[in-house]
Design an enzyme around this catalytic site. Structure first.
Site, mmCIF file in Angstrom:
data_model
loop_
_atom_site.group_PDB
_atom_site.id
_atom_site.type_symbol
_atom_site.label_atom_id
_atom_site.label_comp_id
_atom_site.label_asym_id
_atom_site.label_seq_id
_atom_site.Cartn_x
_atom_site.Cartn_y
_atom_site.Cartn_z
ATOM 1 N N ARG A 63 -10.504 -15.461 6.406
ATOM 2 C CA ARG A 63 -9.449 -13.988 6.296
ATOM 3 C C ARG A 63 -9.766 -13.060 7.348
ATOM 4 O O ARG A 63 -8.946 -12.330 7.417
ATOM 5 C CB ARG A 63 -10.043 -13.630 4.749
ATOM 6 C CG ARG A 63 -9.469 -14.314 3.676
ATOM 7 C CD ARG A 63 -8.053 -14.524 3.472
ATOM 8 N NE ARG A 63 -7.282 -13.074 3.205
ATOM 9 C CZ ARG A 63 -6.545 -13.076 2.078
ATOM 10 N NH1 ARG A 63 -6.236 -13.999 1.565
ATOM 11 N NH2 ARG A 63 -5.941 -11.739 1.883
ATOM 12 N N ILE A 90 -3.645 -9.417 0.259
ATOM 13 C CA ILE A 90 -4.677 -8.239 0.231
ATOM 14 C C ILE A 90 -5.167 -8.179 1.685
ATOM 15 O O ILE A 90 -5.665 -8.969 2.199
ATOM 16 C CB ILE A 90 -5.731 -8.402 -0.611
ATOM 17 C CG1 ILE A 90 -4.982 -8.469 -2.174
ATOM 18 C CG2 ILE A 90 -6.595 -7.078 -0.816
ATOM 19 C CD1 ILE A 90 -4.461 -7.698 -2.635
ATOM 20 N N ASN A 105 2.714 0.658 -0.038
ATOM 21 C CA ASN A 105 3.157 -0.478 -0.836
ATOM 22 C C ASN A 105 3.823 -0.110 -2.074
ATOM 23 O O ASN A 105 3.842 0.939 -2.385
ATOM 24 C CB ASN A 105 1.904 -1.073 -1.351
ATOM 25 C CG ASN A 105 2.294 -2.279 -2.226
ATOM 26 O OD1 ASN A 105 3.157 -3.015 -1.737
ATOM 27 N ND2 ASN A 105 1.735 -2.548 -3.388
ATOM 28 N N THR A 106 4.785 -0.898 -2.558
ATOM 29 C CA THR A 106 5.549 -0.657 -3.851
ATOM 30 C C THR A 106 5.024 -1.628 -4.830
ATOM 31 O O THR A 106 4.936 -3.006 -4.514
ATOM 32 C CB THR A 106 7.119 -0.621 -3.778
ATOM 33 O OG1 THR A 106 7.618 -0.823 -4.849
ATOM 34 C CG2 THR A 106 7.607 -1.936 -3.062
ATOM 35 N N HIS A 107 4.836 -1.271 -6.035
ATOM 36 C CA HIS A 107 4.336 -2.198 -7.115
ATOM 37 C C HIS A 107 5.226 -1.928 -8.165
ATOM 38 O O HIS A 107 5.552 -0.975 -8.738
ATOM 39 C CB HIS A 107 2.747 -1.952 -7.408
ATOM 40 C CG HIS A 107 2.419 -2.735 -8.520
ATOM 41 N ND1 HIS A 107 2.147 -4.135 -8.462
ATOM 42 C CD2 HIS A 107 2.087 -2.595 -9.924
ATOM 43 C CE1 HIS A 107 1.483 -4.504 -9.544
ATOM 44 N NE2 HIS A 107 1.430 -3.808 -10.513
ATOM 45 N N ASP A 139 -5.285 1.207 -0.345
ATOM 46 C CA ASP A 139 -6.364 1.628 -0.111
ATOM 47 C C ASP A 139 -7.262 0.060 -0.224
ATOM 48 O O ASP A 139 -6.668 -0.935 -0.097
ATOM 49 C CB ASP A 139 -7.209 2.439 -0.933
ATOM 50 C CG ASP A 139 -7.318 2.119 -2.213
ATOM 51 O OD1 ASP A 139 -7.749 2.957 -3.225
ATOM 52 O OD2 ASP A 139 -7.011 0.804 -2.715
ATOM 53 N N GLY A 141 -8.572 -1.307 -2.474
ATOM 54 C CA GLY A 141 -8.455 -2.149 -3.635
ATOM 55 C C GLY A 141 -7.157 -2.769 -3.937
ATOM 56 O O GLY A 141 -6.554 -2.917 -2.839
ATOM 57 N N ASP A 143 -3.841 -2.347 -5.378
ATOM 58 C CA ASP A 143 -2.952 -1.526 -6.247
ATOM 59 C C ASP A 143 -3.714 -0.434 -6.677
ATOM 60 O O ASP A 143 -3.123 0.221 -7.753
ATOM 61 C CB ASP A 143 -2.334 -2.183 -7.028
ATOM 62 C CG ASP A 143 -1.491 -3.643 -6.770
ATOM 63 O OD1 ASP A 143 -1.446 -4.545 -7.558
ATOM 64 O OD2 ASP A 143 -0.879 -3.390 -5.683
#
Ligand code: GRF
Length: 203
Positions: A63, A90, A105-107, A139, A141, A143
């Site tokens: 990763r 991620i 981002n959009t969640h 950031d 984490g 979301d």
């Protein structure tokens, strides 16, 4: 402002951003599209004549190597903003080191409720009456970054995941384009936990 969009799925959010960016006077230009897998988003970028690249985890030993490769691929365009439009990976410390504070981002849920890869399904399963979408800074984490904008979407009695998600996406397509335009023209003020886009009136 220049923007690199990251995506993994059907690319309908990407398409909405491409359409918004074609409007005269829109203050942001999408200069490249990055994906982590073969997906329709690449086809939309191709059709729009926009550079695109793929950085797939399986092509890297681990990763960390993938994180560096993605960072380098995006950095090649020196974007002002990076936008995840349904990017389902991620990112790691190298990416956040380079683009933290300007990675949006959009969640498809009202964070902090229902974070993670199945926010729509989880809200439905929980029996929520109202859900929605959240545009936030990414950031370290999942979301958990500072929220920039949110909008509610009612859950209807006969909703299944697909129907509810499509109604949420309709809102995301508008909200994400609006937030990008606002950030492009007025920037972001963030104290690490909270983030604000200065008002038009703020000087
Ligand atoms: C969006 O709802 C986004 O919030 C979620 O994935 C969806 C992407 O939709 N992470 P599409 O692939 O752009 O249609």
């Amino acid at each position: 402002a220049t923007v690199v969009v990251l995506a993994s799925g059907t690319g309908s959010l990407l398409n909405a951003l491409l359409a918004a960016a074609r409007e005269p006077g829109y203050p942001a230009k999408i200069v490249a599209v990055g994906v982590d897998r073969v997906c329709q988003a690449t086809d939309h970028a191709e059709a729009a004549g926009i550079d695109h690249f793929r950085v797939a985890v399986k092509d890297y030993p681990d990763r960390a190597a993938w994180d560096h490769a993605l960072t380098d691929a995006v950095a090649a365009y020196e974007p002002d903003l990076v936008v995840s439009a349904g990017f389902m990976k991620i990112v790691g410390p190298a990416f956040l080191e380079r683009f933290g504070g300007r990675f949006i981002n959009t969640h498809p849920a009202l964070l902090p409720s229902f974070p993670g890869a199945h926010g729509v399904r989880d809200a439905l399963a929980y029996g929520a009456k109202v859900t929605g979408c959240t545009v936030h800074l990414v950031d370290g984490g999942v979301d958990t970054g500072p929220i920039l904008a949110q909008e509610a979407v009612d859950v209807l009695p006969d909703d299944d995941e697909a129907a509810l998600h499509e109604r949420i996406k309709v809102v995301e397509r508008r909200l994400l384009a609006q937030v990008i335009a606002a950030v492009a023209t007025r920037g972001i003020v963030s104290d690490g936990r909270k983030a604000e886009i200065p008002d038009e009136r703020a000087h």
